[in-house]
Design a protein around this motif. Structure first.
Motif, PDB file in Angstrom:
ATOM      1  N   LEU A 145       0.860  -1.186   0.000  1.00  0.00           N
ATOM      2  CA  LEU A 145       0.000   0.000   0.000  1.00  0.00           C
ATOM      3  C   LEU A 145       0.895   1.235   0.000  1.00  0.00           C
ATOM      4  O   LEU A 145       1.740   1.394   0.889  1.00  0.00           O
ATOM      5  CB  LEU A 145      -0.914   0.022   1.225  1.00  0.00           C
ATOM      6  N   ALA A 146       0.748   2.096  -1.001  1.00  0.00           N
ATOM      7  CA  ALA A 146       1.487   3.355  -1.066  1.00  0.00           C
ATOM      8  C   ALA A 146       0.514   4.504  -0.827  1.00  0.00           C
ATOM      9  O   ALA A 146      -0.632   4.458  -1.283  1.00  0.00           O
ATOM     10  CB  ALA A 146       2.171   3.517  -2.421  1.00  0.00           C
ATOM     11  N   TYR A 147       0.976   5.534  -0.097  1.00  0.00           N
ATOM     12  CA  TYR A 147       0.070   6.648   0.190  1.00  0.00           C
ATOM     13  C   TYR A 147       0.805   7.981   0.150  1.00  0.00           C
ATOM     14  O   TYR A 147       2.020   8.067   0.320  1.00  0.00           O
ATOM     15  CB  TYR A 147      -0.620   6.467   1.543  1.00  0.00           C
ATOM     16  N   CYS A 148       0.032   9.043  -0.085  1.00  0.00           N
ATOM     17  CA  CYS A 148       0.492  10.423   0.047  1.00  0.00           C
ATOM     18  C   CYS A 148      -0.709  11.213   0.567  1.00  0.00           C
ATOM     19  O   CYS A 148      -1.503  10.677   1.339  1.00  0.00           O
ATOM     20  CB  CYS A 148       1.040  10.966  -1.263  1.00  0.00           C
ATOM     21  N   ARG A 149      -0.870  12.462   0.173  1.00  0.00           N
ATOM     22  CA  ARG A 149      -2.029  13.214   0.640  1.00  0.00           C
ATOM     23  C   ARG A 149      -3.322  12.663   0.034  1.00  0.00           C
ATOM     24  O   ARG A 149      -4.303  12.427   0.711  1.00  0.00           O
ATOM     25  CB  ARG A 149      -1.904  14.704   0.297  1.00  0.00           C
ATOM     26  N   SER A 150      -3.307  12.470  -1.278  1.00  0.00           N
ATOM     27  CA  SER A 150      -4.506  12.008  -1.973  1.00  0.00           C
ATOM     28  C   SER A 150      -4.307  10.679  -2.687  1.00  0.00           C
ATOM     29  O   SER A 150      -5.275  10.079  -3.155  1.00  0.00           O
ATOM     30  CB  SER A 150      -4.924  13.049  -3.019  1.00  0.00           C
ATOM     31  N   GLY A 151      -3.064  10.224  -2.807  1.00  0.00           N
ATOM     32  CA  GLY A 151      -2.730   9.038  -3.590  1.00  0.00           C
ATOM     33  C   GLY A 151      -2.151   9.385  -4.944  1.00  0.00           C
ATOM     34  O   GLY A 151      -1.569   8.527  -5.621  1.00  0.00           O
ATOM     35  N   MET A 152      -2.247  10.658  -5.361  1.00  0.00           N
ATOM     36  CA  MET A 152      -1.827  11.063  -6.699  1.00  0.00           C
ATOM     37  C   MET A 152      -0.327  10.896  -6.906  1.00  0.00           C
ATOM     38  O   MET A 152       0.115  10.433  -7.962  1.00  0.00           O
ATOM     39  CB  MET A 152      -2.236  12.512  -6.959  1.00  0.00           C
ATOM     40  N   ARG A 153       0.471  11.262  -5.926  1.00  0.00           N
ATOM     41  CA  ARG A 153       1.922  11.121  -6.080  1.00  0.00           C
ATOM     42  C   ARG A 153       2.324   9.652  -6.181  1.00  0.00           C
ATOM     43  O   ARG A 153       3.203   9.282  -6.953  1.00  0.00           O
ATOM     44  CB  ARG A 153       2.649  11.798  -4.918  1.00  0.00           C
TER      45      ARG A 153
END
Length: 555
Positions: free
Chosen positions: A91-99
């Motif tokens: 699972l990869a994450y950032c603020r919204s998933g866009m990056r």
């Protein structure tokens, strides 16, 4: 948390919380990649906080931070290596998933067709068309093709940005305006002091962003990567480009928690808290209620910071609660400030000193918090001495309230809009950029020498709205901002010293002294803070009502 599947071995999501680990493990994930740099928002748990819980849950975790819009092929390659090394699914994450999606998309260039990459991203709810266009046009100027264009573009959907949009529409209905902001939630940050003092609930300070964007304003839900003022263009995360006629920049501040060694490892536990983060303010009140005596430290970093009085407000409200609970006599309260004085406007210091003495607070100036050992409960300070030298001092604590160092966001500091210190370079009266006539800056990230408060933004927004329309030939004359700022210093539950001042620390009271003398603690000022200012913010300022904030014209 909304998990979206990209491939059999990779899913992405927006920001996750330390409490999400049970759900993540239950969904079958074996590893997590964090693609979001720390300190981007006031409700963001740090990588270390998430990693501690991930490790405890048996998950592997890696940190590959990507600044919005500054995605590089080297980072995509590193992301690809992590996917090979880590046990899947990941699972990869950032603020919204866009990056995270963009990293994956860039890493797959040459393996999958552009159509396949676009289709998988689209199925997960992400648009990679601009990124793929950049890949296909390798070497092309990043601002060559615009994805959208608006008469006025506002960067930042906080107090300043939404207020400017509302004030513009009040003057010019139907104006083509876009607000760029990736956040889902808008916060009334002045309320966090009262959350930490047990007066407000945290939920009272939060609203859904979409409900606050003025009707008719386009909301571009994305992070800004950079500016090309010579092309009247803004580059967004995912390589999208937005063109503008007039640009208003007000993204707020970056809170640099990582600048204090060991702090992110212990925030929210071991007696370490901060009212400068939405999820930690309730912990402040929890600690205050549990405190039965001992050493309580309150810190203030070097200026500038948002609301310079907030570090003291937390301290005074805590002391008042301990006095009411009968434990103040067993408490050793210390205020450690990097500054040289208690408050920057001398007229308000005598009233504050009465409370310092009444609460038995020890004042320590020229001391900057540099490290926290939460497990041992020891705070380390750098103490400035005459001649420019400094020495380290360690202070044990039972409770520690921290205010982090603050700066303009990275995408501002590295942009052509910044001055030498990294702030948006504007004229302090008109708030117009000094080098780019169709750009304005306001709020916390502007280089104006005023207090960085919501009250300042309330006065600045109408000035910017008027001057933007003056640039467009739709208003006569320019408006000026006089540096007004306000800091309601909560010295006890039920009383406030209401500091109001302009540039240069000149007093600027909103009420006659017979009604409310801001230099003295007042019950009326408390009612103003607790009862009147929140609705004034939500229903007045953010709606374009300029009560007591009409702009003054340049004479």
């Amino acid at each position: 948390m909304h998990i979206k599947q990209l491939t059999a071995d990779l899913a992405v999501s927006g920001q996750i919380a330390p409490t999400d680990m049970t759900e993540i493990v239950g969904a079958g994930f074996k590893a997590i990649i964090c693609n979001r740099p720390d300190g981007e928002a006031g409700d963001q748990p740090s990588f270390h906080e998430v990693a501690q819980q991930a490790t405890a849950a048996g998950l592997e975790m890696r940190y590959l931070p990507v600044t919005p819009g500054q995605l590089a092929e080297e980072q995509a390659a590193a992301f690809d290596r992590l996917l090979e090394e880590l046990p899947g699914p990941v699972l990869a994450y950032c603020r919204s998933g866009m990056r995270s999606v963009s990293l994956w998309g860039l890493s797959q260039a040459g393996r999958l067709s552009p159509d396949d990459i676009l289709a998988r991203a689209t199925a997960a709810g992400y648009d990679l068309s601009a990124l793929l266009r950049r890949i296909a046009q390798a070497g092309a100027a990043p601002f060559a093709v615009a994805d959208s264009s608006h008469e006025v573009v506002i960067v930042g959907g906080g107090a300043a940005g939404i207020s400017v949009a509302a004030s513009l529409l009040a003057r010019q209905p139907g104006l083509d305006i876009a607000i760029i902001d990736p956040a889902d939630v808008h916060y009334y940050q002045p309320g966090w002091t009262l959350v930490g003092g047990g007066v407000f609930q945290a939920t009272q300070t939060a609203r859904v962003m979409g409900a606050l964007i003025p009707r008719g304003v386009h909301w571009i839900k994305s992070a800004v990567a950079g500016f090309a003022p010579e092309r009247n263009a803004v580059l967004l995360e995912g390589c999208r480009v937005v063109k503008y006629g007039q640009l208003v920049v007000c993204p707020g501040l970056k809170l640099d928690w990582e600048a204090i060694e060991g702090l992110t490892d212990t925030l929210g536990r071991n007696g370490v808290t901060s009212n400068y983060r939405y999820d930690l303010a309730p912990y402040t009140w929890e600690l205050v209620q549990r405190f039965k005596g001992g050493t309580a430290l309150f810190t203030q970093p070097p200026m500038p910071i948002k609301c310079a009085g907030a570090p003291q407000k937390a301290m005074y409200l805590s002391c008042d609660a301990w006095r009411r609970a009968g434990v103040l006599a067993q408490s050793r309260v210390q205020f450690h400030s990097a500054g040289a004085v208690l408050f920057g406007v001398a007229d308000y210091v005598p009233a504050l000193m009465e409370y310092v003495r009444a609460y038995g607070i020890g004042l320590h100036f020229a001391e900057t918090l540099t490290a926290v050992d939460g497990a041992r409960r020891i705070a380390t300070f750098s103490v400035s001495a005459p001649g420019g030298t400094s020495q380290r001092r360690q202070v044990p604590f039972d409770m520690l309230h921290v205010v982090p160092p603050q700066s303009a966001p990275d995408f501002i500091r590295s942009s052509p809009l910044a001055d030498a210190a990294g702030w948006i370079e504007v004229d302090q009266a008109t708030l117009q950029h000094r080098r780019f006539a169709n750009i304005f800056g306001l709020g916390d990230a502007a280089n104006t020498p005023n207090a960085k408060t919501a009250a300042a933004a309330r006065k600045q927004a109408p000035v910017v709205a008027h001057n933007v329309l003056f640039n467009l030939g739709r208003q006569a004359g320019q408006a000026r901002y006089d540096g007004y700022g306000s800091c309601p210093l909560t010295v006890e539950r039920g009383k406030i010293v209401l500091a109001e001042f302009n540039y240069g620390g000149r007093l600027a009271p909103s009420f006659p002294a017979w009604l409310l003398d801001g230099r003295r603690p007042s019950r009326l000022a408390w009612l103003l803070k607790e009862r009147l200012l929140p609705p004034l913010y939500w229903k007045g300022m953010l709606k374009g009502h300029e009560w007591l904030a009409q702009p003054e014209m340049v004479g």
